[in-house]
Motif scaffolding. Structure first.
Motif, PDB file in Angstrom:
ATOM      1  N   GLY A  17       0.784  -1.219   0.000  1.00  0.00           N
ATOM      2  CA  GLY A  17       0.000   0.000   0.000  1.00  0.00           C
ATOM      3  C   GLY A  17       0.816   1.268   0.000  1.00  0.00           C
ATOM      4  O   GLY A  17       0.305   2.337   0.315  1.00  0.00           O
ATOM      5  N   ILE A  18       2.097   1.163  -0.349  1.00  0.00           N
ATOM      6  CA  ILE A  18       2.952   2.341  -0.327  1.00  0.00           C
ATOM      7  C   ILE A  18       4.033   2.171  -1.384  1.00  0.00           C
ATOM      8  O   ILE A  18       4.452   1.054  -1.662  1.00  0.00           O
ATOM      9  CB  ILE A  18       3.570   2.534   1.076  1.00  0.00           C
ATOM     10  N   SER A  19       4.457   3.231  -2.016  1.00  0.00           N
ATOM     11  CA  SER A  19       5.454   3.144  -3.079  1.00  0.00           C
ATOM     12  C   SER A  19       6.674   3.969  -2.703  1.00  0.00           C
ATOM     13  O   SER A  19       6.592   5.175  -2.539  1.00  0.00           O
ATOM     14  CB  SER A  19       4.883   3.665  -4.405  1.00  0.00           C
ATOM     15  N   LEU A  20       7.813   3.314  -2.527  1.00  0.00           N
ATOM     16  CA  LEU A  20       9.053   3.974  -2.161  1.00  0.00           C
ATOM     17  C   LEU A  20      10.195   3.363  -2.970  1.00  0.00           C
ATOM     18  O   LEU A  20      10.118   2.224  -3.401  1.00  0.00           O
ATOM     19  CB  LEU A  20       9.363   3.777  -0.671  1.00  0.00           C
ATOM     20  N   SER A  21      11.263   4.080  -3.152  1.00  0.00           N
ATOM     21  CA  SER A  21      12.447   3.515  -3.787  1.00  0.00           C
ATOM     22  C   SER A  21      13.336   2.907  -2.715  1.00  0.00           C
ATOM     23  O   SER A  21      13.344   3.360  -1.573  1.00  0.00           O
ATOM     24  CB  SER A  21      13.229   4.594  -4.546  1.00  0.00           C
ATOM     25  N   ILE A  22      14.076   1.865  -3.082  1.00  0.00           N
ATOM     26  CA  ILE A  22      14.977   1.232  -2.123  1.00  0.00           C
ATOM     27  C   ILE A  22      16.050   2.223  -1.708  1.00  0.00           C
ATOM     28  O   ILE A  22      16.608   2.947  -2.521  1.00  0.00           O
ATOM     29  CB  ILE A  22      15.609  -0.035  -2.740  1.00  0.00           C
ATOM     30  N   ASP A  23      16.329   2.250  -0.407  1.00  0.00           N
ATOM     31  CA  ASP A  23      17.278   3.187   0.172  1.00  0.00           C
ATOM     32  C   ASP A  23      18.629   3.086  -0.533  1.00  0.00           C
ATOM     33  O   ASP A  23      19.235   2.025  -0.592  1.00  0.00           O
ATOM     34  CB  ASP A  23      17.426   2.849   1.666  1.00  0.00           C
ATOM     35  N   ILE A 101      13.969  -4.154   6.995  1.00  0.00           N
ATOM     36  CA  ILE A 101      13.837  -5.124   5.912  1.00  0.00           C
ATOM     37  C   ILE A 101      12.869  -4.520   4.921  1.00  0.00           C
ATOM     38  O   ILE A 101      11.687  -4.326   5.230  1.00  0.00           O
ATOM     39  CB  ILE A 101      13.339  -6.483   6.406  1.00  0.00           C
ATOM     40  N   ASN A 102      13.366  -4.183   3.751  1.00  0.00           N
ATOM     41  CA  ASN A 102      12.572  -3.494   2.742  1.00  0.00           C
ATOM     42  C   ASN A 102      12.103  -4.473   1.670  1.00  0.00           C
ATOM     43  O   ASN A 102      12.892  -5.257   1.137  1.00  0.00           O
ATOM     44  CB  ASN A 102      13.395  -2.386   2.087  1.00  0.00           C
ATOM     45  N   TYR A 103      10.814  -4.409   1.387  1.00  0.00           N
ATOM     46  CA  TYR A 103      10.207  -5.217   0.321  1.00  0.00           C
ATOM     47  C   TYR A 103       9.633  -4.238  -0.696  1.00  0.00           C
ATOM     48  O   TYR A 103       8.731  -3.470  -0.376  1.00  0.00           O
ATOM     49  CB  TYR A 103       9.121  -6.116   0.903  1.00  0.00           C
ATOM     50  N   HIS A 104      10.194  -4.239  -1.908  1.00  0.00           N
ATOM     51  CA  HIS A 104       9.854  -3.231  -2.908  1.00  0.00           C
ATOM     52  C   HIS A 104       9.925  -1.828  -2.304  1.00  0.00           C
ATOM     53  O   HIS A 104       9.080  -0.969  -2.572  1.00  0.00           O
ATOM     54  CB  HIS A 104       8.471  -3.498  -3.503  1.00  0.00           C
ATOM     55  N   GLY A 105      10.945  -1.616  -1.473  1.00  0.00           N
ATOM     56  CA  GLY A 105      11.191  -0.293  -0.927  1.00  0.00           C
ATOM     57  C   GLY A 105      10.472   0.047   0.349  1.00  0.00           C
ATOM     58  O   GLY A 105      10.760   1.075   0.946  1.00  0.00           O
ATOM     59  N   GLN A 106       9.552  -0.806   0.795  1.00  0.00           N
ATOM     60  CA  GLN A 106       8.801  -0.523   2.014  1.00  0.00           C
ATOM     61  C   GLN A 106       9.308  -1.386   3.158  1.00  0.00           C
ATOM     62  O   GLN A 106       9.400  -2.612   3.029  1.00  0.00           O
ATOM     63  CB  GLN A 106       7.311  -0.788   1.790  1.00  0.00           C
ATOM     64  N   ASN A 107       9.635  -0.751   4.277  1.00  0.00           N
ATOM     65  CA  ASN A 107      10.084  -1.478   5.452  1.00  0.00           C
ATOM     66  C   ASN A 107       8.917  -2.295   6.013  1.00  0.00           C
ATOM     67  O   ASN A 107       7.914  -1.734   6.464  1.00  0.00           O
ATOM     68  CB  ASN A 107      10.603  -0.503   6.506  1.00  0.00           C
ATOM     69  N   ILE A 108       9.036  -3.619   5.998  1.00  0.00           N
ATOM     70  CA  ILE A 108       7.936  -4.472   6.436  1.00  0.00           C
ATOM     71  C   ILE A 108       7.717  -4.399   7.943  1.00  0.00           C
ATOM     72  O   ILE A 108       6.699  -4.900   8.442  1.00  0.00           O
ATOM     73  CB  ILE A 108       8.126  -5.938   5.989  1.00  0.00           C
ATOM     74  N   TYR A 109       8.652  -3.789   8.664  1.00  0.00           N
ATOM     75  CA  TYR A 109       8.491  -3.602  10.106  1.00  0.00           C
ATOM     76  C   TYR A 109       7.988  -2.200  10.450  1.00  0.00           C
ATOM     77  O   TYR A 109       7.927  -1.839  11.629  1.00  0.00           O
ATOM     78  CB  TYR A 109       9.811  -3.887  10.829  1.00  0.00           C
ATOM     79  N   ALA A 110       7.628  -1.425   9.450  1.00  0.00           N
ATOM     80  CA  ALA A 110       7.120  -0.077   9.694  1.00  0.00           C
ATOM     81  C   ALA A 110       5.765  -0.125  10.395  1.00  0.00           C
ATOM     82  O   ALA A 110       5.011  -1.094  10.267  1.00  0.00           O
ATOM     83  CB  ALA A 110       7.009   0.697   8.381  1.00  0.00           C
ATOM     84  N   LYS A 111       5.468   0.927  11.108  1.00  0.00           N
ATOM     85  CA  LYS A 111       4.190   1.030  11.804  1.00  0.00           C
ATOM     86  C   LYS A 111       3.034   0.952  10.799  1.00  0.00           C
ATOM     87  O   LYS A 111       3.066   1.582   9.760  1.00  0.00           O
ATOM     88  CB  LYS A 111       4.127   2.352  12.572  1.00  0.00           C
TER      89      LYS A 111
END
Length: 295
Positions: A17-23, A101-111
């Motif tokens: 549900g979010i679109s980010l580029s990998i760090d 841990i980023n999956y398609h740029g989104q940290n899966i441990y994010a709030k």
């Protein structure tokens, strides 16, 4: 930006549900040559069980449509890292993850990220085959039914998953029979079929062949090579020959004992193309392990 949990209709490009580029910093923190297109990456990943520091500062990237193997001696943290990749460690009391841990740029441990949504996109096959106490058909249909996956025909979905797992021809006449009637190798391929029935993007495998005989192991390895066309696969294995046979890249872990407590903390030593790591490792610890001098 939204941080709503994913549903069965989220797209691969915005899976959570979010679109980010990998760090960009994460790209340059990885040991060894990085994949051209990464589906997942770990960034300064540290894992704790209570006060025990199980894994220290792991930076990895997992390439799209590649098989990445994680090898190393017992207690080096490779299975712990694998379980972190779809938040299975959330189920262990006292477990704590630091870093990202980023999956398609989104940290899966994010709030706001739902672990169940993460596991929909990042499936897992365990060391010991664990079919449900249901029919072969219902084992495959279970996941799509639970997540409310919209399908035109469940029969077609079940057949497709079993075909993709190279099991259809062996079970097509006994779909209503118990999955427990299958051999160990067939049960493991059934578990793979059950995993891919929900259309994940990534498949995690924790020593998927350790309980299988050589013939069943060969079938699972052949299947992994076929599945790589459609999935990103990350596998933990104690079998270095298996890693050399099936993987594109290999990460070698070791364990460093604490001088005070004796507890062993897992460390990533080297990560590179499999052929290069096995033929010309950069770190002597890697060379010693793959040559059999320790481990």
């Amino acid at each position: 930006m939204s941080t709503q949990p994913a549903t069965a209709t989220t797209s691969p490009d915005e899976p959570l549900g979010i679109s980010l580029s990998i760090d960009e910093e994460a790209k340059h923190s990885v040991i060894g040559e990085v994949p051209a297109e990464a589906v997942m990456d770990t960034y300064h990943l540290n894992v704790f069980y209570g006060d025990f520091h199980a894994v220290h500062d792991v930076n990895l990237q997992f390439g799209k449509n590649e098989i990445t193997a994680m090898i190393g001696p017992s207690g080096c943290g490779k299975s712990t890292v694998l379980r972190c990749l779809n938040r299975m460690n959330d189920l262990i009391p006292g477990a704590r993850v630091e870093g990202a841990i980023n999956y398609h740029g989104q940290n899966i441990y994010a709030k706001g990220i739902d672990p169940i949504a993460v596991r929909q996109h990042i499936g897992m096959v365990f060391q010991k085959p664990n079919p449900f106490p249901k029919s072969i058909y219902d084992n495959i249909a279970y996941g799509p039914r639970v997540i409310g996956m919209k399908v035109d025909s469940m029969d077609d979905l079940v057949e497709g998953a079993l075909r993709d797992a190279a099991l259809w021809d062996e079970v097509k006449d006994k779909l209503k029979q118990s999955a427990f009637g299958l051999s160990g190798g067939q049960q493991q391929r059934l578990c793979i079929a059950r995993t891919i029935a929900t259309k994940p993007d990534v498949i995690l495998m924790d020593e998927p062949c350790s309980a299988l005989d050589p013939i069943a192991t060969s079938k699972v390895e052949d299947l992994m090579m076929q599945l790589r066309k459609d999935y990103t696969i990350i596998v933990v294995t104690h079998n270095m020959q298996q890693a050399a046979r099936v993987s594109d890249r290999t990460a070698f872990f070791t364990a460093k004992p604490d001088e005070t407590t004796g507890n062993r903390t897992g460390l990533l030593v080297e990560f590179d193309l499999t052929k290069r790591l096995f033929s010309n490792p950069e770190d002597k610890r890697t060379e010693d392990y793959i040559s059999g001098r320790f481990g």
